[in-house]
Design an enzyme around this catalytic site. Structure first.
Site, mmCIF file in Angstrom:
data_model
loop_
_atom_site.group_PDB
_atom_site.id
_atom_site.type_symbol
_atom_site.label_atom_id
_atom_site.label_comp_id
_atom_site.label_asym_id
_atom_site.label_seq_id
_atom_site.Cartn_x
_atom_site.Cartn_y
_atom_site.Cartn_z
ATOM 1 C CD GLN A 5 19.599 35.731 35.637
ATOM 2 O OE1 GLN A 5 20.040 35.592 34.503
ATOM 3 N NE2 GLN A 5 19.772 34.828 36.593
ATOM 4 C CG HIS A 50 16.129 34.962 33.491
ATOM 5 N ND1 HIS A 50 15.598 35.003 34.765
ATOM 6 C CD2 HIS A 50 17.051 33.969 33.506
ATOM 7 C CE1 HIS A 50 16.161 34.080 35.511
ATOM 8 N NE2 HIS A 50 17.048 33.431 34.772
ATOM 9 C CG HIS A 78 17.678 29.420 32.068
ATOM 10 N ND1 HIS A 78 17.290 28.529 33.042
ATOM 11 C CD2 HIS A 78 18.116 30.522 32.732
ATOM 12 C CE1 HIS A 78 17.481 29.079 34.240
ATOM 13 N NE2 HIS A 78 17.989 30.298 34.071
ATOM 14 C CD GLU A 79 20.423 33.106 31.058
ATOM 15 O OE1 GLU A 79 19.975 34.125 31.621
ATOM 16 O OE2 GLU A 79 20.871 32.145 31.721
ATOM 17 N N GLY A 119 24.862 31.462 31.869
ATOM 18 C CA GLY A 119 24.165 32.556 31.218
ATOM 19 C C GLY A 119 23.662 33.559 32.237
ATOM 20 C CB CYS A 155 18.207 29.876 37.883
ATOM 21 S SG CYS A 155 17.927 31.589 37.432
ATOM 22 C CG LEU A 156 23.837 32.645 38.359
ATOM 23 C CD1 LEU A 156 24.556 33.710 37.544
ATOM 24 C CD2 LEU A 156 24.773 32.026 39.380
#
Length: 167
Positions: A53, A137, A133-134, A48, A91-92
């Site tokens: 991000q 963000h 999670h997204e 995701g 996470c990226l």
């Protein structure tokens, strides 16, 4: 379109609350395509990605499960099952680190697609986890914020050590 640089922990854009998308125009379509391109690169594998991000404070996420990438605009989550699951997440924006994160087991998602159509679905398992999670963000929350103090302190120490090594 374009592969954009993934912002990492410490970048202020990751800590702000993203703005709702009022209109799905060419700018949002370009953003969505850039997000798809950015999640789909060989050097970073993600399930995701949220617009912050890549430095854009808009309520847009993409989810890439089973080679099926979907875009969700202005996603809203509702808990269906109050049971919590602990599973490992990465996470990226917090590269190379993973931890067990508590998430709701089952949720309902309401959002828009790129055609301005309303979407509503129930999600459980990995899909529910990725949505949570997204959307975190979009609200300026990183997965490390969901950890107990001891685990968070350990992970942040590890992260800071890695950053110094990469400099």
């Amino acid at each position: 379109m374009a592969v954009r640089k993934i912002r990492t922990m410490g970048d202020p854009v990751l800590r702000g609350k993203s703005k709702a998308v009022d209109k799905i125009d060419d700018g949002i379509l370009t953003l969505a395509q850039d997000m798809i391109d950015s999640i789909n690169t060989g050097y970073q594998e993600g399930i995701g990605l949220a617009a912050p991000q890549i430095g854009v404070s808009k309520r847009v996420i993409v989810i890439n499960l089973d080679e099926d990438i979907k875009v969700y605009i202005n996603p809203e989550l509702e808990t269906i099952d109050k049971d919590i699951e602990m599973e490992e997440e990465g996470c990226l924006s917090v590269p190379h680190l993973k931890a067990e994160v508590p998430r709701k087991k089952k949720i309902r998602v309401k959002a828009l697609n790129l055609n301005s159509e309303k979407i509503e679905l129930e999600a459980s398992g990995i899909l529910a986890r990725v949505f949570q999670h997204e959307v975190d963000h979009l609200d300026g929350v990183l997965f490390v914020d969901r950890l107990d103090k001891k685990t968070k302190r350990h992970l942040l120490f590890e992260y800071n050590s890695q950053q110094k090594q990469e400099e």
